[in-house]
Motif scaffolding. Structure first.
Motif, PDB file in Angstrom:
ATOM      1  N   THR A 168       0.245 -59.668  39.510  1.00  0.00           N
ATOM      2  CA  THR A 168       0.168 -60.447  38.274  1.00  0.00           C
ATOM      3  C   THR A 168      -1.275 -60.618  37.828  1.00  0.00           C
ATOM      4  O   THR A 168      -1.599 -60.453  36.644  1.00  0.00           O
ATOM      5  CB  THR A 168       0.838 -61.822  38.461  1.00  0.00           C
ATOM      6  OG1 THR A 168       2.212 -61.620  38.811  1.00  0.00           O
ATOM      7  CG2 THR A 168       0.758 -62.658  37.195  1.00  0.00           C
ATOM      8  N   CYS A 179      -2.660 -57.353  36.441  1.00  0.00           N
ATOM      9  CA  CYS A 179      -2.104 -57.092  35.109  1.00  0.00           C
ATOM     10  C   CYS A 179      -2.716 -57.996  34.044  1.00  0.00           C
ATOM     11  O   CYS A 179      -3.039 -57.532  32.945  1.00  0.00           O
ATOM     12  CB  CYS A 179      -0.588 -57.250  35.137  1.00  0.00           C
ATOM     13  SG  CYS A 179       0.226 -55.985  36.128  1.00  0.00           S
ATOM     14  N   GLN A 180      -2.871 -59.262  34.359  1.00  0.00           N
ATOM     15  CA  GLN A 180      -3.466 -60.188  33.389  1.00  0.00           C
ATOM     16  C   GLN A 180      -4.885 -59.786  33.040  1.00  0.00           C
ATOM     17  O   GLN A 180      -5.266 -59.768  31.870  1.00  0.00           O
ATOM     18  CB  GLN A 180      -3.435 -61.620  33.934  1.00  0.00           C
ATOM     19  CG  GLN A 180      -2.062 -62.230  33.923  1.00  0.00           C
ATOM     20  CD  GLN A 180      -2.028 -63.603  34.576  1.00  0.00           C
ATOM     21  OE1 GLN A 180      -2.944 -63.996  35.300  1.00  0.00           O
ATOM     22  NE2 GLN A 180      -0.958 -64.338  34.324  1.00  0.00           N
ATOM     23  N   VAL A 222      -2.260 -55.546  30.733  1.00  0.00           N
ATOM     24  CA  VAL A 222      -1.029 -54.741  30.708  1.00  0.00           C
ATOM     25  C   VAL A 222       0.104 -55.547  31.332  1.00  0.00           C
ATOM     26  O   VAL A 222      -0.133 -56.482  32.095  1.00  0.00           O
ATOM     27  CB  VAL A 222      -1.196 -53.392  31.452  1.00  0.00           C
ATOM     28  CG1 VAL A 222      -2.290 -52.546  30.839  1.00  0.00           C
ATOM     29  CG2 VAL A 222      -1.464 -53.594  32.923  1.00  0.00           C
ATOM     30  N   SER A 223       1.318 -55.168  31.019  1.00  0.00           N
ATOM     31  CA  SER A 223       2.469 -55.891  31.556  1.00  0.00           C
ATOM     32  C   SER A 223       2.754 -55.459  32.992  1.00  0.00           C
ATOM     33  O   SER A 223       2.354 -54.378  33.428  1.00  0.00           O
ATOM     34  CB  SER A 223       3.702 -55.640  30.693  1.00  0.00           C
ATOM     35  OG  SER A 223       4.138 -54.307  30.856  1.00  0.00           O
ATOM     36  N   ARG A 224       3.445 -56.306  33.709  1.00  0.00           N
ATOM     37  CA  ARG A 224       3.847 -55.960  35.076  1.00  0.00           C
ATOM     38  C   ARG A 224       4.807 -54.782  35.063  1.00  0.00           C
ATOM     39  O   ARG A 224       4.799 -53.962  35.987  1.00  0.00           O
ATOM     40  CB  ARG A 224       4.481 -57.170  35.774  1.00  0.00           C
ATOM     41  CG  ARG A 224       3.437 -58.256  36.062  1.00  0.00           C
ATOM     42  CD  ARG A 224       4.021 -59.491  36.726  1.00  0.00           C
ATOM     43  NE  ARG A 224       4.460 -59.160  38.074  1.00  0.00           N
ATOM     44  CZ  ARG A 224       5.664 -59.460  38.565  1.00  0.00           C
ATOM     45  NH1 ARG A 224       6.544 -60.093  37.823  1.00  0.00           N
ATOM     46  NH2 ARG A 224       5.975 -59.151  39.789  1.00  0.00           N
ATOM     47  N   ILE A 225       5.612 -54.679  34.030  1.00  0.00           N
ATOM     48  CA  ILE A 225       6.524 -53.534  33.904  1.00  0.00           C
ATOM     49  C   ILE A 225       5.726 -52.236  33.858  1.00  0.00           C
ATOM     50  O   ILE A 225       6.073 -51.252  34.514  1.00  0.00           O
ATOM     51  CB  ILE A 225       7.423 -53.682  32.660  1.00  0.00           C
ATOM     52  CG1 ILE A 225       8.385 -54.849  32.843  1.00  0.00           C
ATOM     53  CG2 ILE A 225       8.165 -52.387  32.360  1.00  0.00           C
ATOM     54  CD1 ILE A 225       9.156 -55.212  31.592  1.00  0.00           C
ATOM     55  N   THR A 226       4.641 -52.246  33.093  1.00  0.00           N
ATOM     56  CA  THR A 226       3.781 -51.066  33.021  1.00  0.00           C
ATOM     57  C   THR A 226       3.179 -50.756  34.381  1.00  0.00           C
ATOM     58  O   THR A 226       3.151 -49.606  34.813  1.00  0.00           O
ATOM     59  CB  THR A 226       2.664 -51.269  31.977  1.00  0.00           C
ATOM     60  OG1 THR A 226       3.265 -51.489  30.702  1.00  0.00           O
ATOM     61  CG2 THR A 226       1.740 -50.076  31.921  1.00  0.00           C
TER      62      THR A 226
END
Length: 67
Positions: free
Chosen positions: A46, A49-50, A54-58
């Motif tokens: 997390t 990503c933050q 980018v998103s965690r899905i990415t």
């Protein structure tokens, strides 16, 4: 397929490859910057990503986990 369709398909594929490369490079450089601040064990997905925007899905599209 016509030559134009093949060319467009290759261009689309190259653009996607560049986006993927750029995303992976961004995630990797973000991890390296975080490693300057704290140990690997204290960094979580997390946070990577933050900081990378980018998103965690990415993230999980490209990597199974942070290891």
């Amino acid at each position: 397929m016509t030559d134009l369709m093949i060319c467009q398909s290759n261009m689309s594929s190259n653009m996607e490859d560049r986006r993927i490369q750029k995303t992976k490079q961004l995630l990797q450089s973000t991890l390296l910057h975080l490693l300057e601040e704290k140990t690997f064990e204290k960094i979580n997905v997390t946070e990577i990503c933050q900081k990378a925007g980018v998103s965690r899905i990415t993230f999980y599209t490209h990597y199974a986990d942070k290891y």
